[in-house]
Every structure is written in C-alpha cells, then in structure tokens.
Design a protein around this motif. Structure first.
Motif, PDB file in Angstrom:
ATOM      1  N   SER A  84       1.096  -1.055   0.202  1.00 20.20           N
ATOM      2  CA  SER A  84      -0.322   0.168   0.035  1.00 20.20           C
ATOM      3  C   SER A  84       0.981   1.205   0.098  1.00 20.20           C
ATOM      4  O   SER A  84       0.567   2.669  -0.804  1.00 20.20           O
ATOM      5  CB  SER A  84      -0.429   0.195   1.346  1.00 20.20           C
ATOM      6  OG  SER A  84      -0.408   0.049   2.262  1.00 20.20           O
TER       7      SER A  84
ATOM      8  N   SER B 114       3.885   1.379  -1.527  1.00 15.94           N
ATOM      9  CA  SER B 114       5.129   1.217  -2.479  1.00 15.94           C
ATOM     10  C   SER B 114       4.925   1.276  -3.874  1.00 15.94           C
ATOM     11  O   SER B 114       3.641   1.032  -4.438  1.00 15.94           O
ATOM     12  CB  SER B 114       5.855  -0.023  -2.179  1.00 15.94           C
ATOM     13  OG  SER B 114       6.189  -0.202  -0.249  1.00 15.94           O
ATOM     14  N   GLY B 115       5.996   1.966  -4.544  1.00 19.03           N
ATOM     15  CA  GLY B 115       5.388   1.788  -5.993  1.00 19.03           C
ATOM     16  C   GLY B 115       6.135   1.235  -6.482  1.00 19.03           C
ATOM     17  O   GLY B 115       7.146   0.030  -6.138  1.00 19.03           O
ATOM     18  N   PRO B 116       6.430   1.060  -7.963  1.00 21.33           N
ATOM     19  CA  PRO B 116       7.232   0.182  -9.182  1.00 21.33           C
ATOM     20  C   PRO B 116       8.640   0.538  -8.669  1.00 21.33           C
ATOM     21  O   PRO B 116       9.186  -0.596  -8.745  1.00 21.33           O
ATOM     22  CB  PRO B 116       6.728   0.584 -10.697  1.00 21.33           C
ATOM     23  CG  PRO B 116       5.621   1.427  -9.750  1.00 21.33           C
ATOM     24  CD  PRO B 116       5.339   2.044  -9.348  1.00 21.33           C
TER      25      PRO B 116
ATOM     26  N   THR C 154      10.015   1.005  -6.008  1.00 18.30           N
ATOM     27  CA  THR C 154      10.412   0.918  -4.283  1.00 18.30           C
ATOM     28  C   THR C 154      11.105  -0.841  -4.417  1.00 18.30           C
ATOM     29  O   THR C 154      11.051  -1.452  -5.141  1.00 18.30           O
ATOM     30  CB  THR C 154       8.871   0.613  -3.329  1.00 18.30           C
ATOM     31  OG1 THR C 154       7.892   1.573  -3.312  1.00 18.30           O
ATOM     32  CG2 THR C 154      10.054   0.266  -1.814  1.00 18.30           C
TER      33      THR C 154
ATOM     34  N   SER D 286      14.465  -3.196  -8.082  1.00 13.18           N
ATOM     35  CA  SER D 286      13.029  -2.320  -7.429  1.00 13.18           C
ATOM     36  C   SER D 286      11.535  -3.215  -7.315  1.00 13.18           C
ATOM     37  O   SER D 286      12.080  -4.984  -8.300  1.00 13.18           O
ATOM     38  CB  SER D 286      12.547  -1.958  -8.446  1.00 13.18           C
ATOM     39  OG  SER D 286      12.164  -1.898  -9.513  1.00 13.18           O
TER      40      SER D 286
ATOM     41  N   GLY E  21       9.106  -3.354  -9.763  1.00 12.93           N
ATOM     42  CA  GLY E  21       8.203  -3.366 -10.802  1.00 12.93           C
ATOM     43  C   GLY E  21       9.080  -4.062 -11.346  1.00 12.93           C
ATOM     44  O   GLY E  21       8.614  -5.294 -12.600  1.00 12.93           O
TER      45      GLY E  21
END
Length: 991
Positions: free
Chosen positions: A124, A126-128, A130, A142, A144
């Motif tokens: 929730s 984190s992004g690609p 992270t 990462s 992603g």
C-alpha cells in the motif's frame, strides 16, 4: 497416535473475494498469466484465484513457501485467507523468499498493526520503483522489475509445462484452467509393515506431472520402519500427511484417510505400486471433461465398468479416480467386511454412478536389469535432441559456471540463487517439468540476479541429462556440476576449484564433502584393484584429517559438486545417462583419466555440505552396477600413504555388504571396500604427538560459526597443532562419530552441554563457563578436570573430593596485542558481543547513563534501537583493532560466572591489547590484570569511570607493560603447553 482432525472451514465465495481484494494481494495480470486468460477487474481475478487450483494470487505471495505444515489445507481454507487471519503468527511468516517482514517493520513499525499483515501494508505504501524488502539479493531490485519477471515466468511455465504435453499417450483432454479445489486430488494410502516399499511408491507420486495433490498415508500400527520412512519423506514434502493408527482393518485405515481429505477427487496408491508420471493428470483431465464420479483405467484383466465388475473381474483402485462426494454418499468402505472392501465399494458406487473406462497408461514397467538402460533410453534420446555437443562454443576464462538441475524443494533453489558471487561466477538452474511454484520462483528470481539463468526443460529427462543441458549453456571456461543435495558453501570455493582444474595434469576437482554434523562424507572414491566397487575415502573422519593430508590425487571424484574445464566436459559428452545421480561424477572422472585429460583431485580447503547421505542403498547398488562397465583405474591405491599423513595406519581391508533389505539374503546387494585403520602411536616421539578431539557445545554449520566457543576452540586447536598435535574440533552434532575411537584425548570445553566421557580415551574436561550446571558426578567421570576460576576450583576440590585444577581462559596473541592500533583513536566506549537473548548488564548500564556506546553484535534489536547498533558482528581477527584503539572496553558475565569468578575470554583479549576495561565485579581481577580491569557495581560508578582522561587506569606505558605480561602468561600457546604436558604424563602413567 492419531493425526489431528479438524473440519474444513466453509467461506462464502463473496466474502473470500472481498478479503482478497481488500488485502491488496490480488495481481490481475499475474493471475491471468498463470491461467492463460485476461481479467477485466480485480474482483474477477480474485474469484478465479480463489476457485482455481495451484495458483498464486500475487507475485510476492507464494503459498508453497509458507512452511511445511500447510495449515490451510487441514482447515480447507484458501492460503491467502489463512495468512491474513493468522494475526499472531503472520508477522513472523515470510510469504515469499523476497519478502522479509523484519525489513518491513524496521522501515515501517506501524505495519505490525495492519489488519492484513506486513506485505499488504508494504504494497500500500510502495511503488514500482521501491526496492524489494529482502536480504537474499546481491543488489537492490525494484518491485516493478520483479513483478515483470514473475509475470513472464508464469506465462512461460504455462506455455512450456501445462500446454505442451507431447509425451501423453491416448486421447486425453486438456486439464481445465480452473480446478474447484486445491489440492485437486487426495491420494489415499494405507500402510502396514512395508517400509522397504515406501520410497519408490511415494517417489512415483512425487514424480507426477500433475502436482496439485495431497497424500494422506495412514499407518496401521507398523512394527517396522514404515511410519518413520513416511515421516521422513513428509518432512521434505509438505504435500504428505502421515496419520498414525493402532492395528486396524484395511477398510478402517482407508476411511480414516478419507476423513483427512479435502479434495474433490480421491486416488488410491497402495504400497508397492508405481504410477507413470502422467497418470494422475490424465485421470483428472478425463474426470473434469466427463464429469464422471468414477474414472477407471486398467492394466490387464481388471474391471473398468459395472458389467465387467459384475462379471467377476477384479477391482484395481490403484488405477481409479473417484469423486469424494460420491464415496461419502455411499458411506465409504464397509468396515464390517473381512475382505474385498474395494470391490464392494465399486459395486455400490456403480449402482448410481457409471464408471468411465479410459485408455490411460498408469503403471510403471518393472525396473530394468543392470545392463539395460530401460526407461533412461528415452532420456538419452531426448538429450541428443536437446544438446548439440559439436556446436561451436565461446567461453570466458574469467567466468566459472555452476550448473544445477533442480530437485523438488524450492527453498534449496532460492538458497543457491542468493549465494551467487557478484563477480566471476554464473549459475544455470535447469528445471525439468517443475511444479508451478518452483518453476516461477526459480525463473523469476534468476531473471533479476546478474549471473543467474533458468533453463526450463519441458520433457522428462534424468538429472544427468538435465546437467548436460546446463553444460551446453555454460559461458564459463570452468563448470561446477552441482546436485540439489549440495548446500551453498559457507565460503566461496568456485575460484579455488577453477584454479586447481586449470593446473597441469588435473581433469576433475572436488571439494571435501561433509554431512550435516560436519563429519567427512567423502574425499573422493577409491578402488582396491580387486573389488570393482568404490569406497568413499575418509568417510566418517573429522575434517582436520583431510586438511592435514592436503590436496591429493584420488581414483575418482565422489561428491555432489565437482569442477572441470568446460571443454573437457564437452569432449566427454557430459554425464553418462546410465547414472541418474550418484556415481555419475565418479564415472566422469574415470573416463577423463582414460581419455588422457588428467587426474581427479580432492581440495580439502574447499568444503561443501550435503543435506543427505551420499546415496540411498538401492540407488547406490544400481549405480555401482553401471560403474562396473567403466574401466577401473590401474594405478596403485594411494589411500594408505595419504592416511599416514593424518597419523593413521591401515591394518586391514574388508568388504562391507550393503543391501536393499539386510534381512533378506536374496535382496539386491553389493560389497563395498573399507579400510581398517588405527592411530599411529606418537606418544614416544619427540615432541610427543597425540590425536585430540576438542568437543564444544556450538551447533554445526553456519549456526555455530559465531559462537564464542567456536573461536576459542579454533585458537586452542591452532596452538596445539603448532606443538605437533593432531586436533579435530567436534561440534555437538559430531560428538558421536565412530572415528573418535582413533583419538588419544577427548578435551571437553564445557559449555551448555554435558558430554559423556569416551571409554578408552584420556578424558579431560575444561570448565570455562556455566559452573551452575556442573555436578560432582560429572567431574568424577573425567581423568583430568580444569576450571577457569581459581577460587571455584579450590572450593569444589574440597567439597567434592575430585581434584579440579585452575586453568584460566586466555587470548590468541596473533589477533590480540597492543600493536593492533594506536590507543584512544577508536570508539570512546565499546562493547563487542551478542545479546544471548538478554539485555546484558554492561550494555543496559551504559545506555542508562547516556554514554556514547559503540555496540557490535547480534540479536540486539529486541533491546536497543537499530541505529544504536554499529554492526551485527566483527570478524574475530579484527576485534583486537577495536580493543587496542578504544577509550574503554565494557565487559560483563553470566550471573553464575560472576558469582564464581570465571573471568571471561573477552577480559584476556582486551587486556592483551592494553585496553582499559570496565567489568562487573569478580574475584581476582587485580591479581590477574594488574589494574587494566576495574569493576563497577552500579551506574554511578560507571558514569564516573568512563569519563576521560580515565585517571583511574594506568597510563599508556604501564598498560603496554601489563599487556606484555598477559600475553606471556595467558596465551593459547601457554595453555596448549600445559594441556600437552598433563596429557602425556597421564597417558604414560596409564600405560
């Protein structure tokens, strides 16, 4: 004892779908890749993931990774629903090898209270871009990047393993994309007193191409090892459940097994029967395609429909697949019948449910003879199609390629992926018809690690053929051939082995192979010129004997890891398909010598641990039969000469019979050569030479490497060796090794474990800690007893009537002396040590007064903030630099050591460096350390003593002088001198 029985928990589909979506653990694209479809919404994907069989809902959630006990299967729950509901246990569970909850909590403490767990919280926030919360990758990757690799791996798995099934025989329909339960099939087995049949029978189930099954094996009170063998296999395959029953009827055992099943379909596998690899998948496909409650295949004149059953044809449930609901409707097996319960069940079932006869090959052929390739012939043909040995190859001299065919356990694969060196090595994993979880984990993690590659082989081939496929892909000029039972080495060995095989006259090099206890399993194969079967050189001896012998030529390698030049591997056409696994490398070494490529050598300064014995007896017998067709070495057996270097002489040689069934004289067997050895009597040499076994409480392998006992024993061993002694260090797992009978002295460094004296040896105990655990009966059993406390030794000698001599702890002057660093150039206040699970007095007191403490050690995060920990540990050889440079070194003792004045090893190490030391109070500090060690009784005293310019301590010149005395009087060399003198005196008196 009966297995635990719990009713499945029923969850409404809509409720499950809501939880899956709300948790954030549904990845629409990933679910679609596994099922070969596309979803328009996350709710649709959640519903499909819940209803499907072995499907992972998210790239970072893998049910097969979460332990072996599979609680959700017993409860009938979806694994994600089980995971998010396990509030107490979930924070300790890693749902994927690349998700470490401890890393998430360190960065986000609030994640501990998230309603769906650490992974849901991390996703929730984190992004690609992270970085993944893991420690096993050599560099940051990462989220992603990994997600894309996982989706690609799932897509490839479906294309290569699920959709392409060229070896199936007969018009079998395709398996549906969605199965209604997971596991899809409960396999039922009733066992009693048939232990010799367990491995092959269950092995044929484990070899099934359809892997979504759950075996329930009910043992009917076996008096042999049937239950133990089953439980041993269950420990390594979480799809196996063993239920112990008292002696009962066959029908009762089958009904008990059915009670433990949750799958839609039930299959029956009696001990002694073996299925072909695609049998279960074929029957499941027919059952789902037809909707039939009973699908019957057959071999020979067995009944496959009601008319044939009524006509008297026998029933063979080993070739049947039944719906569990249908069995339940007719009440299961009739426990009142004395026999024919399977026929009775099928007759009752066929009244309302017509069995569907299908043309599916189900049973394996008999095992081939010793001179017949048998089933391996298909593997030979497939290998020729998959490997072009004559193709041109470009290899790099700077690269070493590891080639490893994958076994059944994904955790072992991930361990190897996490151990790939950053430079100079590559790892090729070869997967043969892997289960979805294993395939996707191996392929996706390999894709994000530089130097790792995953090669998928959709056809069924042997481990030797899979290895050859990997050799053909190698980019390095040296290849290391690895079997799955080999654990990643604790220290890098690839470069060293590559250096050896590049030397003149060497074709194959192997490391020293040890078992899980740290005892030698193999240092190569030896032949005696008469028996065509090999023996394992140095098996059962401590590793110190192999190190003492040094690098040496052996007749052939015998190890789960060998190294050779890639060009030689290609010239020899890799491993011979006659060998499924064991002795394939021995055959390779023999062929290399015959071809004039060079000898085989063992390199004992490289060590590999095997999770299993070298081979199962039946596997070894078959492999030795194949090896007998390889030309044997004609050179002299070098083993007797090599053993003399280790202080052992060969007195005889015998042949030991190994048998598949030792109680049956007609069972398959073979004679294996064994050397009879005894120690060379060195007590009358000058200087006297003895064989010592130093026993310590530290566990084997990496778990015990950071124990203080281990460092202490290594330094003592080196000091004894420098005086001409032969020394083996036995951690607690190895203390029962038979070869200890070859030793002269057993020296027990008394720690947490009480060790029984060894009859026939000089038994010496040195009590260096935990005096509360010592009893008068224990010390009375030893020939000589020392204690690292003068006052305690004197008092216990008076009270117990057994002489206990004081022998204080000491320091290794190679690493601890005043010249390691300039005084007062390092940390102001220093503590080096592990927490040992308690908030230690010295650390707690220093932080309570607000001192600027530099803390090095493991397991402190429970007591102090992470930023207060300088490191998780320092190499023991570098600790002296910290001590010599520190303003103050802190020390404390266990309560019983403090009360009975057992001065710790840390005091001697720091004093040898001339450090100022503050410690809790014990007797004898002034007498031993002459003012280098000052006691503090409370935080007020500590606050006063840690203030520069440290007026309470001697000046630099005086401290250096005291350190020189400590080195002269309290070194390991000095202690070794005492130990040798006392041992020789007592042994001479005894003789």
């Amino acid at each position: 004892m009966r297995g635990e029985r719990r009713r499945p928990t029923q969850v409404r589909l809509d409720d499950a779908e809501t939880v899956l979506v709300d948790s954030g653990l549904i990845d629409t694209d990933y679910v679609g890749a596994q099922l070969g479809t596309h979803f328009d919404s996350v709710h649709e994907a959640a519903r499909a993931a819940f209803l499907a069989g072995d499907v992972s809902p998210h790239p970072l959630f893998e049910a097969q990774w979460i332990g072996r006990r599979r609680s959700w299967q017993r409860l009938g729950q979806h694994p994600v629903l089980w995971y998010v509901s396990e509030r107490r246990r979930r924070n300790r569970i890693a749902p994927h090898p690349l998700v470490d909850p401890r890393i998430i909590f360190a960065a986000h403490p609030e994640a501990r209270h998230h309603p769906y767990g650490a992974l849901s919280y991390w996703l929730s926030v984190s992004g690609p871009g992270t970085a993944l919360p893991t420690r096993i990758l050599p560099r940051k990757v990462s989220w992603g990047t990994y997600r894309a690799a996982a989706i690609e791996a799932a897509t490839t798995w479906r294309r290569e393993v699920v959709l392409e099934r060229p070896e199936l025989v007969g018009p079998t329909p395709a398996l549906p994309a969605r199965l209604s339960t997971s596991p899809a099939v409960t396999v039922v087995m009733a066992t009693q007193d048939a232990g010799a049949l367990v491995r092959e029978t269950v092995g044929s189930l484990q070899a099934q191409s359809f892997a979504d099954w759950h075996l329930v094996a009910v043992d009917r009170g076996s008096l042999d090892d049937t239950a133990a063998v089953l439980q041993g296999m269950a420990a390594f395959d979480d799809r196996i459940t063993v239920v112990r029953e008292s002696r009962c009827s066959h029908a009762r055992a089958l009904n008990v097994a059915l009670e433990h099943g949750t799958a839609e379909h039930v299959a029956f596998l009696p001990l002694g029967r073996q299925w072909l690899p695609d049998m279960l998948g074929s029957l499941v496909a027919h059952a789902h395609h037809s909707g039939a409650s009973a699908v019957l295949a057959g071999a020979g004149a067995v009944g496959r429909d009601r008319a044939e059953l009524l006509g008297g044809r026998p029933v063979d449930l080993a070739t049947a697949l039944l719906r569990r609901a249908a069995i339940k409707d007719i009440g299961g097996f009739d426990e009142g019948l004395g026999g024919s319960v399977e026929r009775d069940l099928m007759l009752r079932l066929s009244r309302d449910h017509d069995p569907l006869p299908v043309d599916v090959p189900v049973l394996k052929r008999p095992d081939p003879g010793p001179h017949d390739l048998g089933d391996d012939w298909d593997s030979v043909v497939l290998e020729r199609q998959l490997v072009d040995w004559d193709a041109p190859r470009d290899t790099s001299e700077d690269l070493v390629t590891h080639v490893m065919p994958l076994g059944p356990e994904p955790r072992r694969t991930v361990e190897w992926l996490g151990s790939v060196p950053r430079e100079g090595s590559e790892l090729i994993l070869v997967g043969v018809r892997l289960r979805r979880a294993h395939h996707v984990l191996a392929a996706s993690i390999a894709a994000i690690i530089s130097g790792a590659r995953f090669v998928s082989v959709p056809a069924s081939v042997t481990m030797s053929a899979a290895t050859n496929i990997g050799i053909s892909e190698a980019a390095g000029s040296t290849v290391l051939l690895v079997r799955p039972e080999a654990m990643p080495p604790r220290q890098p060995i690839a470069a060293r082995l590559a250096e050896v095989v590049r030397g003149a006259g060497v074709a194959v090099a192997q490391p020293l192979v040890v078992d899980l206890d740290g005892v030698v399993l193999s240092a190569g194969a030896r032949f005696n010129g008469v028996n065509p079967h090999p023996g394992l050189f140095l098996a059962g001896l401590p590793t110190s004997d192999a190190v003492r012998i040094g690098q040496s030529t052996v007749a052939a390698p015998a190890a789960p890891l060998v190294a050779l030049r890639t060009e030689d591997a290609v010239a020899l056409r890799g491993l011979d398909a006659r060998f499924r696994s064991v002795l394939a490398e021995a055959d390779l070494g023999l062929r290399a010598r015959q071809a004039g490529l060079g000898d085989s050598v063992v390199v004992p300064d490289t060590v590999i641990t095997s999770r299993t014995p070298y081979a199962d007896v039946d596997e070894l017998i078959g492999a030795m039969s194949s090896l007998s067709r390889t030309p044997m070495p004609s050179t002299e057996d070098l083993a007797p000469d090599l053993l003399r270097r280790a202080g052992l002489e060969v007195t005889d040689e015998r042949n030991r019979r190994i048998s598949v069934d030792p109680e049956d004289p007609a069972a398959s067997s073979a004679l294996v050569p064994e050397l009879v050895v005894r120690p060379v009597q060195g007590i009358h040499e000058s200087p006297p030479r003895l064989r010592w076994a130093i026993d310590i409480a530290a566990p084997a392998a990496q778990r015990g490497d950071r124990w203080g006992d281990t460092y202490f024993a290594r330094s003592l061993s080196d000091a004894l060796e420098s005086r001409g002694q032969h020394v083996a260090i036995d951690r607690r797992d190895a203390r029962e090794r038979d070869s200890r009978d070859h030793d002269d002295v057993l020296l027990v460094l008394r720690g947490l474990d009480r060790v029984a004296p060894r009859p026939g040896l000089l038994n010496v105990e040195w009590i260096i800690s935990h005096p509360d655990m010592i009893s008068p009966e224990e010390v009375a059993g030893f020939d000589h007893v020392y204690a690292a406390s003068t006052s305690w030794a004197e008092r216990m000698t008076r009270e117990w009537g057994t002489l206990i001599e004081p022998l204080l702890q000491c320091t290794d002057t190679r690493w601890f002396h005043p010249d390691r660093a300039e005084p007062d150039t390092g940390p102001d206040l220093l503590f080096v040590g592990n927490s040992r699970g308690v908030y230690r007095y010295a650390v707690r007191s220093a932080l309570a007064i607000g001192a600027d403490l530099t803390l090095h050690g493991n397991d402190w995060t429970e007591f102090v903030e992470r930023e207060q920990i300088a490191s998780s540990g320092v190499d023991n050889r570098e600790v002296g630099v910290l001590y010599a440079s520190a303003g103050i070194v802190l020390n404390d003792h266990h309560l019983d050591m403090r009360r009975d004045s057992f001065a710790s090893n840390r005091l001697f190490d720091a004093a040898a460096c001339g450090a100022r030391i503050l410690s809790d109070r014990i007797d004898g500090l002034e007498e031993t350390f002459s003012g280098l060690v000052l006691p503090f009784d409370n935080e007020h005293e500590l606050a006063r003593l840690v203030q520069a310019p440290y007026d309470s301590f001697p000046d630099n010149a005086a401290r250096r002088e005291i350190a020189t005395r400590i080195i002269a009087e309290h070194s390991f060399d000095k202690r070794a001198e005492t130990l040798v003198d006392d041992a020789v005196r007592r042994l001479l008196a005894r003789r």
